[in-house]
Design an enzyme around this catalytic site. Structure first.
Site, PDB file in Angstrom:
ATOM      1  N   CYS A  68      13.658 -52.735 -55.117  1.00 55.07           N
ATOM      2  CA  CYS A  68      14.021 -53.530 -56.298  1.00 55.07           C
ATOM      3  C   CYS A  68      13.190 -54.804 -56.449  1.00 55.07           C
ATOM      4  CB  CYS A  68      15.477 -53.950 -56.231  1.00 55.07           C
ATOM      5  SG  CYS A  68      16.611 -52.579 -56.085  1.00 55.07           S
ATOM      6  N   ARG A  75       6.102 -51.931 -55.576  1.00 53.09           N
ATOM      7  CA  ARG A  75       7.144 -51.916 -54.546  1.00 53.09           C
ATOM      8  C   ARG A  75       7.932 -50.607 -54.548  1.00 53.09           C
ATOM      9  NH1 ARG A  75       8.583 -57.560 -53.419  1.00 53.09           N
ATOM     10  NH2 ARG A  75      10.713 -57.004 -52.900  1.00 53.09           N
ATOM     11  N   TRP A 106      15.513 -49.648 -57.364  1.00 53.83           N
ATOM     12  CA  TRP A 106      15.344 -48.543 -56.418  1.00 53.83           C
ATOM     13  C   TRP A 106      16.762 -48.203 -55.980  1.00 53.83           C
ATOM     14  CZ3 TRP A 106      16.108 -47.388 -51.164  1.00 53.83           C
ATOM     15  CH2 TRP A 106      15.340 -46.324 -50.660  1.00 53.83           C
ATOM     16  N   ASN A 137      18.848 -57.300 -55.953  1.00 51.79           N
ATOM     17  CA  ASN A 137      18.116 -56.532 -54.951  1.00 51.79           C
ATOM     18  C   ASN A 137      18.896 -56.675 -53.653  1.00 51.79           C
ATOM     19  OD1 ASN A 137      16.311 -55.542 -53.062  1.00 51.79           O
ATOM     20  ND2 ASN A 137      14.867 -57.247 -53.245  1.00 51.79           N
ATOM     21  N   GLY A 138      19.283 -55.541 -53.040  1.00 49.56           N
ATOM     22  CA  GLY A 138      20.032 -55.622 -51.784  1.00 49.56           C
ATOM     23  C   GLY A 138      21.188 -54.643 -51.783  1.00 49.56           C
ATOM     24  N   GLU A 143       0.683 -40.794 -37.556  1.00 42.81           N
ATOM     25  CA  GLU A 143       0.370 -41.460 -38.826  1.00 42.81           C
ATOM     26  C   GLU A 143      -0.197 -40.457 -39.842  1.00 42.81           C
ATOM     27  OE1 GLU A 143       1.047 -44.036 -40.350  1.00 42.81           O
ATOM     28  OE2 GLU A 143      -0.549 -44.448 -41.772  1.00 42.81           O
ATOM     29  N   LYS A 190       1.457 -39.731 -43.459  1.00 38.49           N
ATOM     30  CA  LYS A 190       0.731 -39.853 -44.724  1.00 38.49           C
ATOM     31  C   LYS A 190       0.915 -38.584 -45.564  1.00 38.49           C
ATOM     32  CE  LYS A 190       0.192 -43.164 -45.012  1.00 38.49           C
ATOM     33  NZ  LYS A 190       0.510 -44.266 -44.189  1.00 38.49           N
ATOM     34  N   GLU A 244       4.529 -38.258 -46.917  1.00 34.57           N
ATOM     35  CA  GLU A 244       4.855 -39.290 -47.910  1.00 34.57           C
ATOM     36  C   GLU A 244       4.334 -38.942 -49.299  1.00 34.57           C
ATOM     37  OE1 GLU A 244       4.766 -43.814 -46.284  1.00 34.57           O
ATOM     38  OE2 GLU A 244       2.961 -42.695 -45.847  1.00 34.57           O
ATOM     39  N   HIS A 262       6.271 -26.836 -25.281  1.00 36.37           N
ATOM     40  CA  HIS A 262       7.697 -27.098 -25.077  1.00 36.37           C
ATOM     41  C   HIS A 262       8.479 -26.978 -26.382  1.00 36.37           C
ATOM     42  CE1 HIS A 262       6.951 -28.184 -20.966  1.00 36.37           C
ATOM     43  NE2 HIS A 262       6.020 -29.057 -21.356  1.00 36.37           N
ATOM     44  N   LYS A 319       7.507 -49.548 -51.522  1.00 37.57           N
ATOM     45  CA  LYS A 319       6.469 -50.245 -50.761  1.00 37.57           C
ATOM     46  C   LYS A 319       7.081 -51.309 -49.869  1.00 37.57           C
ATOM     47  CE  LYS A 319       2.248 -51.322 -49.790  1.00 37.57           C
ATOM     48  NZ  LYS A 319       1.624 -50.319 -48.897  1.00 37.57           N
TER      49      LYS A 319
HETATM   50  C1  G6P Z   1       7.671 -48.706 -46.279  1.00 41.92           C
HETATM   51  C2  G6P Z   1       6.271 -48.435 -46.773  1.00 41.92           C
HETATM   52  C3  G6P Z   1       5.371 -48.089 -45.593  1.00 41.92           C
HETATM   53  C4  G6P Z   1       5.420 -49.207 -44.560  1.00 41.92           C
HETATM   54  C5  G6P Z   1       6.856 -49.521 -44.143  1.00 41.92           C
HETATM   55  C6  G6P Z   1       6.922 -50.807 -43.325  1.00 41.92           C
HETATM   56  O1  G6P Z   1       8.233 -47.552 -45.770  1.00 41.92           O
HETATM   57  O2  G6P Z   1       6.268 -47.374 -47.699  1.00 41.92           O
HETATM   58  O3  G6P Z   1       4.043 -47.937 -46.052  1.00 41.92           O
HETATM   59  O4  G6P Z   1       4.694 -48.817 -43.445  1.00 41.92           O
HETATM   60  O5  G6P Z   1       7.663 -49.749 -45.296  1.00 41.92           O
HETATM   61  O6  G6P Z   1       6.512 -51.865 -44.145  1.00 41.92           O
HETATM   62  P1  G6P Z   1       5.886 -53.210 -43.637  1.00 41.92           P
HETATM   63  O7  G6P Z   1       5.631 -53.999 -44.894  1.00 41.92           O
HETATM   64  O8  G6P Z   1       6.925 -53.857 -42.768  1.00 41.92           O
HETATM   65  O9  G6P Z   1       4.643 -52.898 -42.896  1.00 41.92           O
END
Ligand code: G6P
Length: 605
Positions: free
Chosen positions: A2, A27, A74, A99-100, A478, A482, A485, A501, A600
């Site tokens: 948000c 965001r 959001w 927001n929250g 990672e 990616k 996501e 395993h 974000k």
């Molecule tokens: C969200 C974002 C990720 C990020 C994570 C942690 O999930 O989509 O890309 O890695 O938050 O965010 P930060 O700002 O704490 O690195």
């Protein structure tokens, strides 16, 4: 997650609010809205599409006014439908954005229902709106201060009342909110970027603050109701970062910005010395005997990678924890640990709470690795290293990750030097390798056409397995993150030695197995793991260092990376995985920069 914008001005503020929402789009959100006070009444427009659609609506409806609030939502409580979108009204009098998460919203709702309030949304936000309405006695600032005392959970809010036409009141606890100071006008927003076109003077509200903005004045009360003198900071506008340029998506642009972002991040590191992390860092580093890393998402994976560096370069015991777990579990604090919080945004609610939890347990030695100087996490830690990635817009983190890795490598090497494990020859080698990294990364980026050729295959799959070993296991994690996501393909990562395993049972020709294959001391072990996949008819897609002598064969597809880059190799190896995810998502036609359900900046837990 948000986003909030608010303004009290003498000009029509709707364009400022819409522009602010555009700047907050990165965001992540699923609906949006704006409300203004016009002719003594709150009027609003809301959309479950993009901010561009909201813009069309406000133009059609001739929505204008000098006082207003706006929001990107959001969804947490209630589906992303128009009637749940903010601003939320109470009896046509109070308008509010939030927001929250309000944890006690059910009991508050029952009480308010008992007082005759009708609930027309499924949101937790509506209780705040009615609560403020119920305690209002001619002073919105006082009403908000009274109402927030009854809230449990996290909030940043902006509120207007129809009887106070030039006033916006804001409050925060847990979620971010900044005040922007103008001339004869004042603003509120979730972050400074939202107001980059309107002001560069900001006040960062602290937890428990309530503020009142009018045309000429900003009044702030702290959690105890006392006048709070908060520092005014100048934050340079970075509006240029939101331009896409020749790229198709921000994620692609950000992947290609990595050589530059890394060059900027290492620019200050002429040698490996503690002032890189603050002038008092030397004192702090001399007192520590271990490292505790706290982070979420991609930042957590940079922490996992760093654990290998800390233990091998600086020989310092290192623990890495997912922030949302650490904050709630019983742990045994070691006051001599250096607590390293890693966050691109510096506002992630769980990371922030984990840091506060560590501090409450007596941890005093805290260091932030962060991409946003004026963020809550940087403000709360004793030491900080700012990565120079520039604004990252794509929800899936790329350049923030690689610059975090660089920062963590610098920290490991600095601690290694202080502890006597890095002599001047090794220091010079590390510095040279770091300086050569941007050129090495550019060579990896040149592999894009070969990766595009693979992406067509991957786009048809529903499951992908990623393998790595040692320092490159977090890179496999990672890579899988990616891919899931942004392409919505199920992907998971395993340390290659664990294949037998469990995950080997899943291996068929239908599930590609991506393998990160640096030419390090585990390469022969990794080759054996690859044989285990091939023997079961699996298809391997391998990113192999040029000096591994792994070559194309039946069921074995190879993209040759440059020669092994030593301890910094993870920073090179993650890049083709970013490109693979990106191009696979492009083939599948997903919304790459704003993947479904993700945000974000995750400012709620
Ligand atoms: C969200 C974002 C990720 C990020 C994570 C942690 O999930 O989509 O890309 O890695 O938050 O965010 P930060 O700002 O704490 O690195």
């Amino acid at each position: 997650m948000c986003g909030i914008v608010g303004a009290a001005a003498q000009r029509d503020i709707v364009p400022i609010l819409i522009e602010g929402l555009r700047r907050l789009e990165y965001r992540g959100y699923d609906s949006c809205g704006v409300a203004v006070l016009a002719d003594g009444e709150p009027r609003r427009a809301r959309s479950v599409a993009r901010v561009a659609d909201l813009d069309v609506q406000v133009r059609k409806a001739h929505l204008d006014g000098v006082t207003g609030i706006a929001h990107t939502r959001w969804a947490t409580h209630g589906a992303p439908v128009t009637h749940n979108a903010h601003p939320i009204f109470s009896r046509g009098t109070v308008a509010l954005v939030h927001n929250g998460i309000i944890e006690n919203f059910v009991s508050l709702r029952d009480t308010l229902r008992g007082k005759g309030y009708e609930f027309v949304t499924q949101t937790d936000t509506e209780v705040i709106t009615h609560l403020i309405h119920s305690v209002y006695q001619g002073d919105l600032f006082a009403a908000v201060r009274k109402a927030v005392q009854q809230l449990h959970g996290a909030y940043a809010i902006a509120v207007m009342h129809k009887d106070q036409p030039h006033t916006v009141v804001g409050a925060r606890r847990g979620s971010p909110l900044v005040v922007g100071l103008g001339k004869g006008e004042n603003f509120l927003a979730s972050d400074t970027l939202a107001l980059a076109n309107s002001t560069d003077r900001f006040i960062f509200l602290e937890d428990g603050d309530v503020c009142e903005l009018t045309l000429e004045r900003v009044r702030i009360a702290d959690r105890d109701g006392h006048d709070a003198g908060r520092e005014v900071r100048t934050v340079a506008a970075c509006g240029c970062a939101v331009e896409l340029g020749p790229y198709r998506h921000f994620m692609q642009k950000e992947i290609f910005e990595q050589p530059c972002a890394i060059r900027d991040t290492i620019a200050k590191a002429g040698s490996l010395d503690s002032p890189l992390f603050d002038k008092v860092a030397g004192k702090v580093f001399s007192k520590i005997d271990s490292v505790l890393i706290l982070a979420c998402g991609t930042s957590y994976y940079s922490g996992l990678t760093a654990k290998y560096w800390f233990e091998s370069i600086a020989k310092i015991p290192t623990q890495v924890e997912v922030a949302s777990e650490y904050r709630y579990r019983d742990s045994v604090p070691n006051p001599r640990s250096l607590v390293v919080v890693i966050s691109q945004s510096g506002e992630t609610a769980d990371t922030l709470a984990a840091l506060e939890h560590a501090q409450s347990l007596g941890h005093k030695h805290t260091l932030a690795i962060c991409n946003v100087a004026a963020s809550a996490i940087v403000r709360l830690t004793k030491l900080a290293f700012l990565t120079e990635a520039g604004r990252e817009i794509g929800v899936a983190s790329t350049k923030a990750f690689t610059t975090q890795l660089v920062a963590l490598f610098l920290l490991a090497a600095t601690l290694g030097k202080l502890r006597g494990y890095v002599d001047s020859t090794l220091e010079a080698t590390y510095i040279r390798q770091l300086q050569d990294l941007p050129a090495a990364l550019s060579a990896v980026l040149a592999l894009e056409p070969q990766i595009i050729a693979w992406a067509g295959e991957f786009a048809r799959k529903e499951n992908v397995l990623f393998l790595g070993r040692g320092l490159h296991y977090p890179i496999a994690l990672e890579g899988a993150l990616k891919l899931k996501e942004i392409s919505y393909i199920h992907a998971e990562a395993y340390p290659a030695g664990e294949l037998k395993h469990g995950p080997l049972a899943l291996v068929t020709g239908a599930m590609p197995v991506v393998t990160v294959a640096p030419n390090d001391r585990l390469i022969e072990k990794l080759k054996s793991n690859m044989q285990e996949v091939r023997a079961r008819g699996g298809e391997l897609y391998v990113f192999a260092d040029a000096d591994t002598r792994i070559v194309n064969d039946e069921g074995l597809h190879v993209i040759r990376m440059p020669e092994n880059y030593g301890l910094l190799s993870p920073i090179l190896h993650v890049v083709p995985l970013q490109l693979l995810a990106y191009h696979t998502a492009c083939v599948r036609g997903t919304d790459v920069d704003k993947p479904r359900n993700l945000a974000k900046s995750v400012t709620v837990e």
